[in-house]
Motif scaffolding. Sequence first.
Motif, PDB file in Angstrom:
ATOM      1  N   THR A  48       0.859  -1.179   0.000  1.00 12.72           N
ATOM      2  CA  THR A  48       0.000   0.000   0.000  1.00 12.72           C
ATOM      3  C   THR A  48       0.896   1.230   0.000  1.00 12.72           C
ATOM      4  N   ASN A  49       0.314   2.407   0.095  1.00 14.70           N
ATOM      5  CA  ASN A  49       1.121   3.623   0.138  1.00 14.70           C
ATOM      6  C   ASN A  49       0.431   4.649   1.033  1.00 14.70           C
ATOM      7  N   PRO A  50       1.153   5.679   1.445  1.00 14.57           N
ATOM      8  CA  PRO A  50       0.562   6.653   2.360  1.00 14.57           C
ATOM      9  C   PRO A  50      -0.722   7.297   1.838  1.00 14.57           C
ATOM     10  N   GLU A  51      -0.824   7.509   0.535  1.00 12.98           N
ATOM     11  CA  GLU A  51      -2.019   8.138  -0.015  1.00 12.98           C
ATOM     12  C   GLU A  51      -3.232   7.217   0.131  1.00 12.98           C
ATOM     13  N   ALA A  55      -6.505   8.111   2.260  1.00 14.00           N
ATOM     14  CA  ALA A  55      -7.836   8.007   1.645  1.00 14.00           C
ATOM     15  C   ALA A  55      -8.756   7.122   2.488  1.00 14.00           C
ATOM     16  N   ALA A  56      -8.220   6.022   2.997  1.00 14.62           N
ATOM     17  CA  ALA A  56      -9.015   5.115   3.825  1.00 14.62           C
ATOM     18  C   ALA A  56      -9.465   5.802   5.110  1.00 14.62           C
ATOM     19  N   GLY A  57      -8.537   6.478   5.766  1.00 12.84           N
ATOM     20  CA  GLY A  57      -8.880   7.172   7.000  1.00 12.84           C
ATOM     21  C   GLY A  57      -9.869   8.295   6.777  1.00 12.84           C
ATOM     22  N   THR A  83     -16.377   7.764  -1.020  1.00 12.42           N
ATOM     23  CA  THR A  83     -15.146   7.401  -1.710  1.00 12.42           C
ATOM     24  C   THR A  83     -14.242   8.616  -1.737  1.00 12.42           C
ATOM     25  N   VAL A  84     -13.003   8.420  -1.311  1.00 11.48           N
ATOM     26  CA  VAL A  84     -12.020   9.502  -1.312  1.00 11.48           C
ATOM     27  C   VAL A  84     -10.877   9.119  -2.230  1.00 11.48           C
ATOM     28  N   ARG A  85     -10.561  10.018  -3.147  1.00 16.60           N
ATOM     29  CA  ARG A  85      -9.417   9.849  -4.044  1.00 16.60           C
ATOM     30  C   ARG A  85      -8.361  10.869  -3.642  1.00 16.60           C
ATOM     31  N   VAL A  86      -7.188  10.388  -3.289  1.00 15.89           N
ATOM     32  CA  VAL A  86      -6.095  11.273  -2.896  1.00 15.89           C
ATOM     33  C   VAL A  86      -5.082  11.293  -4.026  1.00 15.89           C
ATOM     34  N   LEU A  98      -0.838  17.315  -2.160  1.00 18.90           N
ATOM     35  CA  LEU A  98      -1.965  16.390  -2.252  1.00 18.90           C
ATOM     36  C   LEU A  98      -3.219  17.120  -2.707  1.00 18.90           C
ATOM     37  N   THR A  99      -4.117  16.379  -3.331  1.00 21.43           N
ATOM     38  CA  THR A  99      -5.473  16.835  -3.600  1.00 21.43           C
ATOM     39  C   THR A  99      -6.407  15.740  -3.103  1.00 21.43           C
ATOM     40  N   VAL A 100      -7.620  16.130  -2.786  1.00 22.97           N
ATOM     41  CA  VAL A 100      -8.622  15.168  -2.338  1.00 22.97           C
ATOM     42  C   VAL A 100      -9.904  15.408  -3.122  1.00 22.97           C
ATOM     43  N   ALA A 101     -10.435  14.343  -3.696  1.00 22.68           N
ATOM     44  CA  ALA A 101     -11.745  14.375  -4.348  1.00 22.68           C
ATOM     45  C   ALA A 101     -12.643  13.411  -3.583  1.00 22.68           C
TER      46      ALA A 101
END
Length: 142
Positions: A48-51, A55-57, A83-86, A98-101
């Motif tokens: 996995t990765n930090p993004e 996104a999960a958190g 649903t979060v897209r980072v 970072l961006t968050v959608a």
Amino acid sequence: MPVQPIDVLYTAVATAENGRDGRVATDDGKLDVVVNPPREMGGSGDGTNPEQLFAAGFSACFQSALGVVARREKADISGSTVTVRVGLGRTRDGGFGLTVALTASLPGQDRETALQLVKEAHRVCPYSRATEGNIEVTLDVV
């Protein structure tokens, strides 16, 4: 906006080894994952990765905030999802940002009501409050 003091109710503790190409684990052992850069960034993409973790958190926290708002407004959000897209990318100054959608699905609500609930949850969610003014966050409902 100045930092507001809070009465801490819970503290999460996680330790990383070897940064983006290593391992992250919580002190209680409930999370212990291999992290690797995604293929898009030249990594193996095996872990996995930090993004993804962010996104999960964010999505879990926002879903809970949405529940708080829905109960207060007496709105039914049964079957809803968040649903979060980072996005991770280069900033104009050559650094990374970072961006968050964030997209919410509220099947029992019309679009206007769903959007109002999401906007109010965005004011309540601790992740939303933490990112305010720091990360571009877009909100949408489907």
